[in-house]
Motif scaffolding. Structure first.
Motif, PDB file in Angstrom:
ATOM      1  N   ASP A 122       0.814  -1.217   0.000  1.00  0.00           N
ATOM      2  CA  ASP A 122       0.000   0.000   0.000  1.00  0.00           C
ATOM      3  C   ASP A 122       0.851   1.272   0.000  1.00  0.00           C
ATOM      4  OD1 ASP A 122      -2.288  -1.542   0.111  1.00  0.00           O
ATOM      5  OD2 ASP A 122      -2.305  -1.586   2.309  1.00  0.00           O
ATOM      6  N   ILE A 123       2.172   1.142  -0.084  1.00  0.00           N
ATOM      7  CA  ILE A 123       3.036   2.336  -0.022  1.00  0.00           C
ATOM      8  C   ILE A 123       2.910   3.151  -1.308  1.00  0.00           C
ATOM      9  CG2 ILE A 123       5.426   3.155   0.110  1.00  0.00           C
ATOM     10  CD1 ILE A 123       6.063   0.677   1.778  1.00  0.00           C
ATOM     11  N   ASP A 124       2.711   4.454  -1.127  1.00  0.00           N
ATOM     12  CA  ASP A 124       2.727   5.393  -2.245  1.00  0.00           C
ATOM     13  C   ASP A 124       4.173   5.878  -2.369  1.00  0.00           C
ATOM     14  OD1 ASP A 124       2.633   7.567  -3.938  1.00  0.00           O
ATOM     15  OD2 ASP A 124       0.748   8.334  -3.144  1.00  0.00           O
ATOM     16  N   TRP A 125       4.948   5.243  -3.252  1.00  0.00           N
ATOM     17  CA  TRP A 125       6.387   5.495  -3.313  1.00  0.00           C
ATOM     18  C   TRP A 125       6.706   6.924  -3.767  1.00  0.00           C
ATOM     19  CZ3 TRP A 125       9.493   2.696  -0.672  1.00  0.00           C
ATOM     20  CH2 TRP A 125       9.206   1.351  -0.434  1.00  0.00           C
ATOM     21  N   ASN A 126       5.946   7.483  -4.673  1.00  0.00           N
ATOM     22  CA  ASN A 126       6.224   8.848  -5.135  1.00  0.00           C
ATOM     23  C   ASN A 126       6.126   9.839  -3.981  1.00  0.00           C
ATOM     24  OD1 ASN A 126       6.678   8.116  -7.794  1.00  0.00           O
ATOM     25  ND2 ASN A 126       4.537   8.341  -8.380  1.00  0.00           N
ATOM     26  N   ARG A 127       5.055   9.740  -3.201  1.00  0.00           N
ATOM     27  CA  ARG A 127       4.891  10.657  -2.065  1.00  0.00           C
ATOM     28  C   ARG A 127       5.891  10.340  -0.938  1.00  0.00           C
ATOM     29  NH1 ARG A 127      -0.015  13.724  -1.374  1.00  0.00           N
ATOM     30  NH2 ARG A 127      -1.162  13.757  -3.324  1.00  0.00           N
ATOM     31  N   THR A 128       6.208   9.077  -0.781  1.00  0.00           N
ATOM     32  CA  THR A 128       7.181   8.709   0.250  1.00  0.00           C
ATOM     33  C   THR A 128       8.555   9.311  -0.054  1.00  0.00           C
ATOM     34  OG1 THR A 128       6.033   6.653   0.818  1.00  0.00           O
ATOM     35  CG2 THR A 128       8.392   6.777   1.322  1.00  0.00           C
ATOM     36  N   VAL A 129       9.007   9.182  -1.287  1.00  0.00           N
ATOM     37  CA  VAL A 129      10.305   9.764  -1.671  1.00  0.00           C
ATOM     38  C   VAL A 129      10.277  11.273  -1.499  1.00  0.00           C
ATOM     39  CG1 VAL A 129      11.869  10.174  -3.612  1.00  0.00           C
ATOM     40  CG2 VAL A 129      10.913   7.889  -3.242  1.00  0.00           C
ATOM     41  N   ALA A 130       9.178  11.923  -1.961  1.00  0.00           N
ATOM     42  CA  ALA A 130       9.091  13.386  -1.855  1.00  0.00           C
ATOM     43  C   ALA A 130       9.128  13.832  -0.395  1.00  0.00           C
ATOM     44  CB  ALA A 130       7.810  13.872  -2.526  1.00  0.00           C
TER      45      ALA A 130
ATOM     46  N   ASN B 265      10.714  12.449   2.014  1.00  0.00           N
ATOM     47  CA  ASN B 265      11.968  12.109   2.693  1.00  0.00           C
ATOM     48  C   ASN B 265      13.215  12.589   1.946  1.00  0.00           C
ATOM     49  OD1 ASN B 265      11.259  10.101   5.100  1.00  0.00           O
ATOM     50  ND2 ASN B 265       9.903   9.603   3.379  1.00  0.00           N
ATOM     51  N   LEU B 266      13.061  13.553   1.053  1.00  0.00           N
ATOM     52  CA  LEU B 266      14.210  14.025   0.272  1.00  0.00           C
ATOM     53  C   LEU B 266      15.319  14.599   1.144  1.00  0.00           C
ATOM     54  CD1 LEU B 266      12.518  15.667  -2.844  1.00  0.00           C
ATOM     55  CD2 LEU B 266      13.880  13.564  -2.761  1.00  0.00           C
ATOM     56  N   ARG B 267      14.928  15.166   2.278  1.00  0.00           N
ATOM     57  CA  ARG B 267      15.969  15.734   3.158  1.00  0.00           C
ATOM     58  C   ARG B 267      16.843  14.650   3.776  1.00  0.00           C
ATOM     59  NH1 ARG B 267      11.183  16.207   5.930  1.00  0.00           N
ATOM     60  NH2 ARG B 267      11.043  15.283   8.014  1.00  0.00           N
ATOM     61  N   HIS B 268      16.429  13.407   3.642  1.00  0.00           N
ATOM     62  CA  HIS B 268      17.212  12.298   4.185  1.00  0.00           C
ATOM     63  C   HIS B 268      17.994  11.573   3.089  1.00  0.00           C
ATOM     64  CE1 HIS B 268      15.029  13.049   7.820  1.00  0.00           C
ATOM     65  NE2 HIS B 268      13.856  12.681   7.293  1.00  0.00           N
ATOM     66  N   TYR B 269      18.259  12.265   2.001  1.00  0.00           N
ATOM     67  CA  TYR B 269      19.024  11.675   0.898  1.00  0.00           C
ATOM     68  C   TYR B 269      20.491  11.485   1.320  1.00  0.00           C
ATOM     69  CZ  TYR B 269      21.298  11.165  -3.651  1.00  0.00           C
ATOM     70  OH  TYR B 269      22.043  10.723  -4.714  1.00  0.00           O
ATOM     71  N   LEU B 270      21.071  10.299   1.053  1.00  0.00           N
ATOM     72  CA  LEU B 270      22.463   9.995   1.364  1.00  0.00           C
ATOM     73  C   LEU B 270      23.238   9.906   0.062  1.00  0.00           C
ATOM     74  CD1 LEU B 270      21.965   7.204   4.082  1.00  0.00           C
ATOM     75  CD2 LEU B 270      22.281   9.677   4.414  1.00  0.00           C
ATOM     76  N   PRO B 271      23.971  10.965  -0.314  1.00  0.00           N
ATOM     77  CA  PRO B 271      24.658  10.977  -1.609  1.00  0.00           C
ATOM     78  C   PRO B 271      25.694   9.869  -1.736  1.00  0.00           C
ATOM     79  CG  PRO B 271      25.330  12.843  -0.244  1.00  0.00           C
ATOM     80  CD  PRO B 271      24.156  12.218   0.431  1.00  0.00           C
ATOM     81  N   GLU B 272      26.355   9.491  -0.621  1.00  0.00           N
ATOM     82  CA  GLU B 272      27.381   8.453  -0.716  1.00  0.00           C
ATOM     83  C   GLU B 272      26.788   7.087  -1.060  1.00  0.00           C
ATOM     84  OE1 GLU B 272      26.419   8.946   3.726  1.00  0.00           O
ATOM     85  OE2 GLU B 272      26.535  10.138   1.876  1.00  0.00           O
ATOM     86  N   HIS B 273      25.514   6.929  -0.759  1.00  0.00           N
ATOM     87  CA  HIS B 273      24.853   5.663  -1.067  1.00  0.00           C
ATOM     88  C   HIS B 273      23.873   5.801  -2.242  1.00  0.00           C
ATOM     89  CE1 HIS B 273      26.492   3.658   2.448  1.00  0.00           C
ATOM     90  NE2 HIS B 273      26.126   4.698   3.202  1.00  0.00           N
TER      91      HIS B 273
ATOM     92  N   THR C  60      20.875   7.074  -2.231  1.00  0.00           N
ATOM     93  CA  THR C  60      19.530   6.613  -1.871  1.00  0.00           C
ATOM     94  C   THR C  60      18.905   7.552  -0.851  1.00  0.00           C
ATOM     95  OG1 THR C  60      18.247   4.700  -1.156  1.00  0.00           O
ATOM     96  CG2 THR C  60      20.253   5.162   0.065  1.00  0.00           C
ATOM     97  N   VAL C  61      17.619   7.408  -0.681  1.00  0.00           N
ATOM     98  CA  VAL C  61      16.870   8.158   0.328  1.00  0.00           C
ATOM     99  C   VAL C  61      16.513   7.217   1.467  1.00  0.00           C
ATOM    100  CG1 VAL C  61      14.667   9.304   0.818  1.00  0.00           C
ATOM    101  CG2 VAL C  61      15.911   9.829  -1.295  1.00  0.00           C
ATOM    102  N   VAL C  62      16.705   7.676   2.693  1.00  0.00           N
ATOM    103  CA  VAL C  62      16.293   6.898   3.860  1.00  0.00           C
ATOM    104  C   VAL C  62      14.862   7.295   4.216  1.00  0.00           C
ATOM    105  CG1 VAL C  62      16.708   6.363   6.280  1.00  0.00           C
ATOM    106  CG2 VAL C  62      18.647   6.753   4.733  1.00  0.00           C
ATOM    107  N   PRO C  63      13.889   6.411   3.992  1.00  0.00           N
ATOM    108  CA  PRO C  63      12.476   6.771   4.228  1.00  0.00           C
ATOM    109  C   PRO C  63      12.111   6.681   5.704  1.00  0.00           C
ATOM    110  CG  PRO C  63      12.609   4.541   3.376  1.00  0.00           C
ATOM    111  CD  PRO C  63      14.021   5.064   3.427  1.00  0.00           C
ATOM    112  N   GLU C  64      12.324   7.785   6.456  1.00  0.00           N
ATOM    113  CA  GLU C  64      11.967   7.780   7.866  1.00  0.00           C
ATOM    114  C   GLU C  64      10.456   7.766   8.058  1.00  0.00           C
ATOM    115  OE1 GLU C  64      13.776  10.885  10.035  1.00  0.00           O
ATOM    116  OE2 GLU C  64      15.821  10.083   9.806  1.00  0.00           O
ATOM    117  N   ARG C  65       9.720   8.299   7.042  1.00  0.00           N
ATOM    118  CA  ARG C  65       8.257   8.316   7.135  1.00  0.00           C
ATOM    119  C   ARG C  65       7.673   7.726   5.868  1.00  0.00           C
ATOM    120  NH1 ARG C  65       3.994  11.956   5.906  1.00  0.00           N
ATOM    121  NH2 ARG C  65       5.439  13.516   5.090  1.00  0.00           N
ATOM    122  N   LEU C  66       6.854   6.703   5.998  1.00  0.00           N
ATOM    123  CA  LEU C  66       6.199   6.085   4.853  1.00  0.00           C
ATOM    124  C   LEU C  66       4.825   6.711   4.639  1.00  0.00           C
ATOM    125  CD1 LEU C  66       6.997   2.307   5.518  1.00  0.00           C
ATOM    126  CD2 LEU C  66       8.170   3.866   3.956  1.00  0.00           C
TER     127      LEU C  66
END
Length: 389
Positions: free
Chosen positions: A174-182, A184-192, A194-200
């Motif tokens: 049931d995850i809405d991935w587009n809204r989840t990524v948007a 959590n953008l402040r949790h983006y890890l450039p070295e990896h 990827t985005v760390v989704p603290e809130r789904l």
């Protein structure tokens, strides 16, 4: 220009101009071209005295066998889309509608929405021997329309119904991935990378409860034939969705509630009676009396807005429906043909846009109404408080 190209050009002009003495081509047709010319001449005629100013007339005659042969010829020589136009012209120009009351004629024609409209207008005069064949013709068209429209309509409206029912701890599916990524953008890890989704963010699971109520209020005057056909199909599709309670009401000077027949749109169509007057106010009064949850209701009026009832009462009725919290949508037509002739004064006075809607656009219109956002109005064919007229 080569000799072959010149000959082809003359051939085409000869077919277009019809071979009158003044066509100027000097080209003689033979073989299949002569047969094509004969089929066109039978319908559109040949004026042997173009200076006389008389109307060209066709030559099919009133013989059912000759018409059946002609129908077979045009299906041989022309694509389906052209055949449908020629059939429509034959009915309009040569008065062949009565021949459709014969079963062998119905079996020979290329069925489409316009033919269904013609058949529905003839139901009162249709003999019992023809009625079953007519139902099969109508059923074929309806089933083809359902195949074309149902999947997209259900998907579009299901998305509209589910949006907004967000949950903070959604299941994986049931995850809405587009809204989840948007979110959590402040949790983006450039070295990896990827985005760390603290809130789904997710969609709520579909509920079995009715979320919205839709009332289709359809003008069944003769000019609205195609709209009646499409509205019946969409009514059946909406009625198949658990989350939508659908009501279908058709009207002329009388009001008929066909909701109980929505499981079979063919039954709906044969219960209509195309033609007659129009009392929009009376129809809207009935629909208004059936609204129990205004905030969750969408009322769709499909009409050219030529009111034979009480104009001021109709406008007050529309205003009252809107004031109650229900969404009100006014469609001048639900067909592929664009805006018909309609009452521009009434369209301007509704206080809401009135526009022609194609079947392909209808799911988007309904989704917007369900979500209470601006309707996707086409550039042409719309009228409303701010529309040029």
């Amino acid at each position: 220009m080569t000799e072959d190209a010149t000959g082809e050009r003359l051939r085409r002009w000869r077919l277009v101009l019809g071979g009158d003495t003044a066509d100027g081509t000097g080209h003689t047709l033979s073989g299949q071209d002569a047969a094509i010319d004969g089929a066109l001449t039978a319908l559109y005629g040949r004026d042997d005295n173009p200076t006389a100013g008389r109307e060209r007339a066709g030559g099919l005659g009133a013989s059912a066998p000759s018409v059946a042969r002609w129908l077979g010829d045009i299906r041989t020589y022309f694509p389906t889309s052209v055949v449908q136009v020629m059939q429509r012209d034959a009915i309009d120009r040569l008065g062949l509608g009565t021949l459709l009351l014969e079963p062998e004629m119905l079996e020979a024609v290329e069925a489409d929405v316009h033919l269904v409209g013609t058949l529905l207008s003839l139901t009162k005069a249709m003999p019992e021997t023809t009625r079953e064949t007519a139902r099969e013709v109508v059923r074929k068209v309806v089933e083809d329309l359902e195949k074309r429209l149902a999947t997209r309509t259900r998907a579009t409206l299901t998305g509209a119904l589910d949006r907004g029912a967000r949950v903070r701890r959604p299941r994986h599916g049931d995850i809405d991935w587009n809204r989840t990524v948007a979110a959590n953008l402040r949790h983006y890890l450039p070295e990896h990378g990827t985005v760390v989704p603290e809130r789904l963010v997710g969609y709520g699971r579909a509920s079995r409860a009715v979320k919205k109520e839709v009332v289709l209020c359809v003008d069944q005057s003769g000019s609205m034939a195609s709209s009646v056909v499409y509205a019946s199909v969409f009514g059946a599709v909406l009625a198949s969705m658990r989350a939508v309670a659908t009501r279908l009401v058709v009207f002329d000077t009388e009001v008929v509630d066909l909701t109980e027949r929505l499981d079979d749109p063919v039954d709906v169509l044969f219960a209509t009676r195309l033609g007659g007057g129009t009392d929009i106010n009376r129809a809207l009064a009935y629909c208004q009396s059936r609204i129990t949850r205004p905030a969750d209701t969408v009322v769709v009026l499909i009409s050219d807005l030529y009111e034979g009832g009480i104009r001021d009462e109709m406008l007050k009725r529309v205003a009252a429906i809107k004031a109650s919290g229900a969404q009100f949508v006014s469609l001048l037509a639900l067909s592929d043909e664009g805006a018909p002739a309609y009452d521009r004064e009434h369209a301007a006075a509704l206080g809401a846009p009135a526009f022609a809607c194609t079947p392909d656009l209808f799911p988007e219109v309904m989704a917007a109404a369900i979500e209470k956002r601006p309707l996707p109005i086409p550039d042409a064919g719309a009228a409303g408080p701010d529309s040029p007229r």
